[in-house]
Design a protein around this motif. Structure first.
Motif, PDB file in Angstrom:
ATOM      1  N   LYS A 314       0.830  -1.220   0.000  1.00 20.80           N
ATOM      2  CA  LYS A 314       0.000   0.000   0.000  1.00 20.80           C
ATOM      3  C   LYS A 314       0.860   1.262   0.000  1.00 20.80           C
ATOM      4  O   LYS A 314       0.503   2.262  -0.618  1.00 20.80           O
ATOM      5  N   VAL A 315       1.958   1.198   0.722  1.00 17.69           N
ATOM      6  CA  VAL A 315       2.846   2.361   0.790  1.00 17.69           C
ATOM      7  C   VAL A 315       3.435   2.642  -0.585  1.00 17.69           C
ATOM      8  O   VAL A 315       3.468   3.786  -1.041  1.00 17.69           O
ATOM      9  N   ARG A 316       3.850   1.581  -1.254  1.00 14.45           N
ATOM     10  CA  ARG A 316       4.444   1.758  -2.588  1.00 14.45           C
ATOM     11  C   ARG A 316       3.401   2.303  -3.563  1.00 14.45           C
ATOM     12  O   ARG A 316       3.693   3.194  -4.367  1.00 14.45           O
ATOM     13  N   GLN A 317       2.186   1.776  -3.450  1.00  7.82           N
ATOM     14  CA  GLN A 317       1.122   2.288  -4.327  1.00  7.82           C
ATOM     15  C   GLN A 317       0.838   3.754  -4.018  1.00  7.82           C
ATOM     16  O   GLN A 317       0.628   4.558  -4.930  1.00  7.82           O
ATOM     17  N   ALA A 318       0.857   4.089  -2.723  1.00  6.81           N
ATOM     18  CA  ALA A 318       0.581   5.468  -2.316  1.00  6.81           C
ATOM     19  C   ALA A 318       1.635   6.411  -2.898  1.00  6.81           C
ATOM     20  O   ALA A 318       1.306   7.497  -3.398  1.00  6.81           O
ATOM     21  N   ILE A 319       2.894   5.997  -2.865  1.00  9.18           N
ATOM     22  CA  ILE A 319       3.955   6.860  -3.413  1.00  9.18           C
ATOM     23  C   ILE A 319       3.730   7.068  -4.906  1.00  9.18           C
ATOM     24  O   ILE A 319       3.859   8.175  -5.417  1.00  9.18           O
ATOM     25  N   THR A 320       3.347   6.004  -5.599  1.00  6.63           N
ATOM     26  CA  THR A 320       3.083   6.153  -7.038  1.00  6.63           C
ATOM     27  C   THR A 320       1.946   7.148  -7.264  1.00  6.63           C
ATOM     28  O   THR A 320       2.022   7.999  -8.154  1.00  6.63           O
ATOM     29  N   HIS A 321       0.896   7.055  -6.443  1.00  9.02           N
ATOM     30  CA  HIS A 321      -0.201   8.013  -6.555  1.00  9.02           C
ATOM     31  C   HIS A 321       0.273   9.442  -6.305  1.00  9.02           C
ATOM     32  O   HIS A 321      -0.268  10.385  -6.877  1.00  9.02           O
ATOM     33  N   ALA A 322       1.248   9.583  -5.429  1.00  9.76           N
ATOM     34  CA  ALA A 322       1.701  10.927  -5.049  1.00  9.76           C
ATOM     35  C   ALA A 322       2.611  11.566  -6.093  1.00  9.76           C
ATOM     36  O   ALA A 322       2.909  12.747  -6.021  1.00  9.76           O
ATOM     37  N   ILE A 323       3.075  10.753  -7.071  1.00  3.11           N
ATOM     38  CA  ILE A 323       4.022  11.283  -8.064  1.00  3.11           C
ATOM     39  C   ILE A 323       3.285  11.645  -9.347  1.00  3.11           C
ATOM     40  O   ILE A 323       2.579  10.819  -9.926  1.00  3.11           O
ATOM     41  N   ASP A 324       3.456  12.878  -9.781  1.00  5.10           N
ATOM     42  CA  ASP A 324       2.815  13.324 -11.017  1.00  5.10           C
ATOM     43  C   ASP A 324       3.748  13.021 -12.187  1.00  5.10           C
ATOM     44  O   ASP A 324       4.583  13.832 -12.572  1.00  5.10           O
ATOM     45  N   ARG A 325       3.586  11.819 -12.737  1.00  4.79           N
ATOM     46  CA  ARG A 325       4.496  11.382 -13.792  1.00  4.79           C
ATOM     47  C   ARG A 325       4.286  12.150 -15.092  1.00  4.79           C
ATOM     48  O   ARG A 325       5.215  12.396 -15.843  1.00  4.79           O
ATOM     49  N   GLU A 326       3.017  12.520 -15.325  1.00  6.93           N
ATOM     50  CA  GLU A 326       2.733  13.341 -16.523  1.00  6.93           C
ATOM     51  C   GLU A 326       3.547  14.635 -16.456  1.00  6.93           C
ATOM     52  O   GLU A 326       4.121  15.078 -17.440  1.00  6.93           O
ATOM     53  N   ALA A 327       3.570  15.236 -15.265  1.00  8.15           N
ATOM     54  CA  ALA A 327       4.297  16.504 -15.097  1.00  8.15           C
ATOM     55  C   ALA A 327       5.792  16.288 -15.290  1.00  8.15           C
ATOM     56  O   ALA A 327       6.479  17.132 -15.863  1.00  8.15           O
ATOM     57  N   LEU A 369      -1.778   5.859   2.709  1.00  7.90           N
ATOM     58  CA  LEU A 369      -0.743   5.936   3.749  1.00  7.90           C
ATOM     59  C   LEU A 369      -1.372   5.847   5.135  1.00  7.90           C
ATOM     60  O   LEU A 369      -0.826   5.203   6.042  1.00  7.90           O
ATOM     61  N   ALA A 370      -2.546   6.481   5.290  1.00  6.75           N
ATOM     62  CA  ALA A 370      -3.235   6.405   6.581  1.00  6.75           C
ATOM     63  C   ALA A 370      -3.640   4.975   6.875  1.00  6.75           C
ATOM     64  O   ALA A 370      -3.489   4.478   7.999  1.00  6.75           O
ATOM     65  N   GLU A 371      -4.127   4.285   5.826  1.00  3.80           N
ATOM     66  CA  GLU A 371      -4.502   2.874   5.996  1.00  3.80           C
ATOM     67  C   GLU A 371      -3.313   2.050   6.447  1.00  3.80           C
ATOM     68  O   GLU A 371      -3.450   1.096   7.207  1.00  3.80           O
ATOM     69  N   ALA A 372      -2.155   2.403   5.956  1.00  3.33           N
ATOM     70  CA  ALA A 372      -0.949   1.657   6.314  1.00  3.33           C
ATOM     71  C   ALA A 372      -0.422   2.085   7.678  1.00  3.33           C
ATOM     72  O   ALA A 372       0.618   1.583   8.128  1.00  3.33           O
ATOM     73  N   GLY A 373      -1.120   3.020   8.328  1.00  4.48           N
ATOM     74  CA  GLY A 373      -0.752   3.381   9.700  1.00  4.48           C
ATOM     75  C   GLY A 373       0.170   4.581   9.817  1.00  4.48           C
ATOM     76  O   GLY A 373       0.717   4.851  10.892  1.00  4.48           O
ATOM     77  N   TRP A 374       0.351   5.326   8.716  1.00  6.83           N
ATOM     78  CA  TRP A 374       1.229   6.486   8.775  1.00  6.83           C
ATOM     79  C   TRP A 374       0.403   7.744   9.007  1.00  6.83           C
ATOM     80  O   TRP A 374      -0.538   8.015   8.275  1.00  6.83           O
ATOM     81  N   LYS A 375       0.721   8.478  10.076  1.00  9.03           N
ATOM     82  CA  LYS A 375       0.056   9.777  10.265  1.00  9.03           C
ATOM     83  C   LYS A 375       1.026  10.758  10.902  1.00  9.03           C
ATOM     84  O   LYS A 375       2.038  10.374  11.485  1.00  9.03           O
ATOM     85  N   ASP A 376       0.697  12.032  10.737  1.00  5.67           N
ATOM     86  CA  ASP A 376       1.578  13.073  11.258  1.00  5.67           C
ATOM     87  C   ASP A 376       1.189  13.381  12.689  1.00  5.67           C
ATOM     88  O   ASP A 376       0.375  14.267  12.942  1.00  5.67           O
ATOM     89  N   SER A 377       1.752  12.656  13.664  1.00  6.44           N
ATOM     90  CA  SER A 377       1.305  12.828  15.050  1.00  6.44           C
ATOM     91  C   SER A 377       1.977  14.006  15.755  1.00  6.44           C
ATOM     92  O   SER A 377       1.439  14.545  16.708  1.00  6.44           O
ATOM     93  N   ASP A 378       3.155  14.416  15.292  1.00  6.05           N
ATOM     94  CA  ASP A 378       3.804  15.546  15.981  1.00  6.05           C
ATOM     95  C   ASP A 378       3.661  16.870  15.224  1.00  6.05           C
ATOM     96  O   ASP A 378       4.225  17.880  15.629  1.00  6.05           O
ATOM     97  N   GLY A 379       2.896  16.861  14.141  1.00 10.04           N
ATOM     98  CA  GLY A 379       2.573  18.101  13.446  1.00 10.04           C
ATOM     99  C   GLY A 379       3.727  18.788  12.742  1.00 10.04           C
ATOM    100  O   GLY A 379       3.674  19.986  12.484  1.00 10.04           O
ATOM    101  N   ASP A 380       4.790  18.059  12.401  1.00 11.39           N
ATOM    102  CA  ASP A 380       5.914  18.705  11.704  1.00 11.39           C
ATOM    103  C   ASP A 380       5.809  18.586  10.186  1.00 11.39           C
ATOM    104  O   ASP A 380       6.732  18.946   9.453  1.00 11.39           O
ATOM    105  N   GLY A 381       4.680  18.073   9.729  1.00 14.88           N
ATOM    106  CA  GLY A 381       4.484  17.974   8.280  1.00 14.88           C
ATOM    107  C   GLY A 381       5.010  16.678   7.672  1.00 14.88           C
ATOM    108  O   GLY A 381       4.797  16.411   6.500  1.00 14.88           O
ATOM    109  N   ILE A 382       5.693  15.887   8.494  1.00 12.91           N
ATOM    110  CA  ILE A 382       6.213  14.608   7.987  1.00 12.91           C
ATOM    111  C   ILE A 382       5.507  13.468   8.705  1.00 12.91           C
ATOM    112  O   ILE A 382       5.370  13.481   9.945  1.00 12.91           O
ATOM    113  N   LEU A 383       5.031  12.493   7.936  1.00 12.81           N
ATOM    114  CA  LEU A 383       4.305  11.363   8.520  1.00 12.81           C
ATOM    115  C   LEU A 383       5.215  10.561   9.444  1.00 12.81           C
ATOM    116  O   LEU A 383       6.431  10.495   9.234  1.00 12.81           O
TER     117      LEU A 383
END
Lengths: 550, 316
Positions: A314-327, A369-383
């Motif tokens: 799921k994480v790998r799929q999420a990264i692919t979704h996050a990348i704008d390959r057309e751009a 990414l949320a499904e895979a358990g990644w969330k920004d718990s300390d609010g620094d913008g990084i999961l």
């Protein structure tokens, strides 16, 4: 006072003289450059058919190493081997095997015996006749226990090769091998009458390979000036007809910048591999044309699946979704390519469009990414997850401008979904050593694969290739393994394609890599070059048919 | 004098040995190896492993070094890992004449231009001519040779076609001396440029010192012509520090050649060095290191000997 006058006079005289001299030769040097084909044999009548004559200067940023197909491992050497040697089968622009020195090839029912009938009347460059002995000799070399080249695995399935008569050879295989016909039989044939006395252990370092290679190909070897050029000339008795060009000079230049300057100055006529970012500049040079097409390769973002971060699909799929390959294709590459979804070129017969696709979708990426358990718990913008931040480095090799730009773009795009991706650019040899077995010292990487005309993903994605092979991302899927093993036994092209359709679906679903794009290849040539046919894999496809219009 | 030369040569031995140890260590510490460059799915990992084994690249570094040293002392520099079976010496010797030609010509060019300019500016300090020479030489020092090279190629080769873009001779043309010179001019000029500037400055300041000396005044008082005073009495003394500087510049010629050869596609040992470094062709790199180290040592020795010839006060 006297001294002053005299020295000024001397200096000005020298300057005037040198300008005069250079101006003279400058003009002389101009002529042959502007019409590379002009060798004095200009035909008066308005010929419509191909014209004989001309010298073509081919530029290359790589220097050849050895002209023996069973020992060479670099592109420059195989370019030149392609001029000098010939094979039993070759491939057309759609990568279907075609007969070259073979008249026909018969395959037995069980797929284990291949019988090759050879064309008659083919001559070696020294006038000897090409026979079955040459074929048997060549194919016996990699099976010899003393063979110390790097091409052994291409002949693994072959058990024996024997001469039936002067124009018939029989190959026996120990197991079915789908790549035997298109790959193993396309190796260039060496002359038995010259090399038979040479012990196999010494063959790799024999002077035949560097000083006097003899083949049956369209061009004869003339000279190799180390660090400067390799020159070949037309072979009059070539079995497919004498090439139209008189000579080819394969000129070695240190880098792409020098290459482009030399193309502009007319010192180089033909060049392959000119980067897409430079192609507009090159197109503006006089007397030059550019032929482009999709190359047989793809570029990817690979994930080290030994790393906890990337174990979850799921994480790998999420990264692919996050990348704008057309751009990436449109901005980094100026639209010079096509977005990829599978590890196979659209040019291949085995290409399958019908696979799971992960389009650019930031929201989808975030929810995966949320499904895979990644969330920004300390609010620094990084999961983060279990106190660990989603932060990694993306390595790529130095010297490839597009890849260097892509890692920076990835950093920007992944930041949007809360992932920190730090670019790292490493010198080529060091890069390869770091990423491959037994180091696997990387998190993610941007790299490309050049594909074979015959599709086979075993070496790159099979579980058995993790420890020592090219599966350095540690991708493992038992189901895909099984399919890849089975496909190796399929000799029928349609069945093979069907098997690979399933394999590509699985690979696309699992996203061991994010398949980024298929790049275009560009070849620069004289505007008056005729007879050129684009072949995605072979820069010099059918070079014996090329000619220069005068 | 002879015993001095012998002593210097003997002293060079541990120096050269040290250079080889350090170079070998750095080379091996650098990441990457020749087998990893064969990243091709059709070459199996077993074949790559066999390649490393066959050339002893898996041995511990000190064993590899000792093996190399042993062979080298017997005159065997080994064979290239990339150009299979080609002896390292053959590769270097193929390229050496090109580099020597380039170095000799650029050295002569540097000397021929800078010494007269230095003298002229010293005899007419603070004149327009002096300022022109000064500004030009500062520009020369400040311009990196890769930059100068690229500018020259752009202007004189690509745009105007007065000079070739690179190489040692026109391809597919019969040998001609003029053609060779034509190819040599730009790279030799670029290689000479930086040193020319320095040499001009040193000649100028050294000559200015000398001109003020009492013996110069004495010579003039004796009625010698100005030219004779400067060139016979002054020059010999004025050039002594220049020779030292020149000796120290010889190593930089080798270093500079690497860049100039790459820019001008000049197939000399500099270009071979760069290519071999990228291909991790260890035997070739080591062969080149030894040869350039020997060059540097000899260069310094020559400078010292010239020193003795030019300066009668120096005795060994």
């Amino acid at each position: 006072m006297k001294l002053r006058k005299a020295s000024w006079l001397l200096i000005s005289l020298t300057l005037i003289l040198s300008i005069f001299l250079t101006a003279c030769t400058g003009n002389q040097a101009d002529d042959p450059k502007e019409t590379p084909g002009d060798d004095g044999k200009k035909e008066e009548e308005q010929a419509t058919g191909p014209q004989q004559g001309g010298d073509l200067i081919i530029g290359s940023t790589g220097a050849p190493t050895v002209f023996n197909p069973l020992y060479s491992t670099d592109t420059s050497s195989s370019d030149i081997e392609g001029f000098i040697f010939d094979s039993l089968v070759s491939s057309d622009t759609e990568f279907n095997p075609t007969m070259s020195m073979a008249e026909s090839i018969d395959i037995s029912e069980d797929g284990l015996t291949f019988t090759a009938k050879l064309k008659q009347g083919i001559k070696w460059h020294d006038g000897e006749e090409f026979t079955a002995d040459d074929v048997v000799f060549t194919f016996s070399i990699p099976k010899d226990p003393d063979y110390n080249g790097e091409r052994g695995s291409a002949f693994e399935a072959m058990e024996s090769v024997k001469k039936i008569d002067d124009y018939t050879v029989e190959f026996k295989l120990s197991k079915k091998d789908a790549s035997f016909y298109p790959v193993s039989l396309s190796y260039y044939i060496l002359p038995e009458h010259i090399l038979k006395g040479v012990p196999v252990a010494e063959l790799g370092e024999h002077e035949f390979n560097t000083k006097s290679p003899i083949g049956t190909g369209p061009f004869k070897f003339v000279e190799w000036k180390d660090g400067e050029y390799v020159k070949v000339e037309a072979f009059d008795d070539y079995f497919q007809g004498r090439p139209y060009l008189d000579t080819l000079t394969y000129k070695i230049v240190p880098d792409m910048d020098a290459m482009i300057a030399q193309i502009q100055a007319g010192d180089i006529h033909f060049a392959a591999g000119v980067p897409g970012t430079d192609i507009e500049t090159v197109k503006s040079f006089p007397g030059v044309k550019v032929e482009s097409g999709l190359g047989l390769s793809y570029t990817y973002l690979g994930y080290n699946q030994k790393n906890e971060l990337f174990k979850d699909k799921k994480v790998r799929q999420a990264i692919t979704h996050a990348i704008d390959r057309e751009a990436i294709v449109s901005s980094v590459m100026n639209g010079d390519g096509k977005v990829a979804h599978v590890p196979e070129s659209p040019l291949s017969f085995a290409y399958n469009e019908d696979v799971p696709k992960f389009e650019f979708d930031v929201e989808k990426a975030k929810s995966l990414l949320a499904e895979a358990g990644w969330k920004d718990s300390d609010g620094d913008g990084i999961l983060d997850k279990d106190g660990k931040k989603f932060s990694f480095t993306v390595k790529t090799n130095q010297g490839n401008k597009v890849r260097e730009d892509i890692v920076v773009v990835l950093q920007e795009q992944l930041k949007e979904v809360g992932i920190e991706a730090k670019p790292e650019i490493v010198e080529w040899s060091a890069f390869i050593e770091q990423i491959s077995a037994p180091n696997w010292n990387y998190d993610a990487l941007v790299l490309g694969w050049s594909l074979s005309t015959f599709p086979d993903q075993y070496d790159i994605f099979h579980t058995s290739q993790m420890e020592a092979g090219l599966n350095f991302v540690w991708y493992s899927n038992p189901e895909a393994d099984k399919l890849m093993e089975e496909a190796k036994q399929i000799l029928d092209q349609d069945e093979y394609k069907a098997a690979y359709a399933d394999i590509y679906k699985m690979l696309a679903e699992d996203q061991p890599y994010t398949f980024l794009y298929y790049p275009n290849v560009h070849r620069v040539m004289p505007a008056n070059l005729e007879g050129y046919v684009f072949h995605a894999k072979d820069d010099f496809y059918d070079i014996s048919k090329w000619w220069l219009k005068q | 004098m002879l015993s001095y030369i012998i002593r210097r040569v003997l002293m060079a031995i541990p120096l050269l040995l040290g250079i080889t140890i350090v170079s070998f260590a750095i080379m091996k510490l650098a990441p990457g190896d020749p087998a990893s460059l064969m990243m091709d799915p059709t070459i199996s990992p077993e074949d790559k492993a066999r390649f490393m084994e066959r050339y002893g690249l898996n041995d511990p570094v000190h064993i590899q070094y000792l093996k190399w040293l042993g062979a080298m002392l017997q005159g065997d520099f080994g064979t290239s890992l990339i150009r299979k079976g080609v002896p390292v010496m053959e590769m270097i010797m193929n390229r050496m004449p090109n580099t020597i030609l380039l170095m000799v010509v650029s050295t002569l060019l540097a000397l021929l231009i800078s010494i007269p300019f230095g003298i002229i500016s010293a005899t007419r300090p603070y004149s327009k001519l002096d300022y022109t020479v000064t500004v030009t030489s500062f520009l020369g020092v400040a311009t990196p040779n890769f930059f100068l090279g690229l500018i020259l190629i752009m202007v004189f080769a690509v745009q105007n076609n007065w000079f070739p873009t690179g190489g040692v001779a026109t391809l597919n043309a019969p040998f001609s001396l003029w053609d060779r010179i034509h190819h040599l001019i730009m790279p030799a000029f670029v290689l000479a440029a930086a040193d020319m500037a320095g040499l001009t400055r040193y000649t100028r300041s050294s000559m200015m010192e000398v001109i003020k000396q009492d013996y110069m005044r004495t010579a003039r008082a004796k009625g010698f012509k100005e030219n004779k005073v400067i060139y016979k009495h002054g020059l010999r003394n004025g050039l002594i520090p220049v020779i030292t500087i020149f000796g120290l510049m010889i190593p930089s010629f080798i270093g500079g050649a690497v860049i100039v050869e790459k820019i001008f596609t000049w197939p000399g040992i500099g270009l071979l060095f760069v290519d071999s470094a990228f291909q991790r062709d260890y035997p070739v790199l080591m062969g080149l290191t030894v040869i350039s180290a020997v060059f540097v040592v000899i260069g310094n020795l020559i400078a010292d000997i010239l020193y003795a010839i030019f300066d009668p006060r120096i005795e060994y």
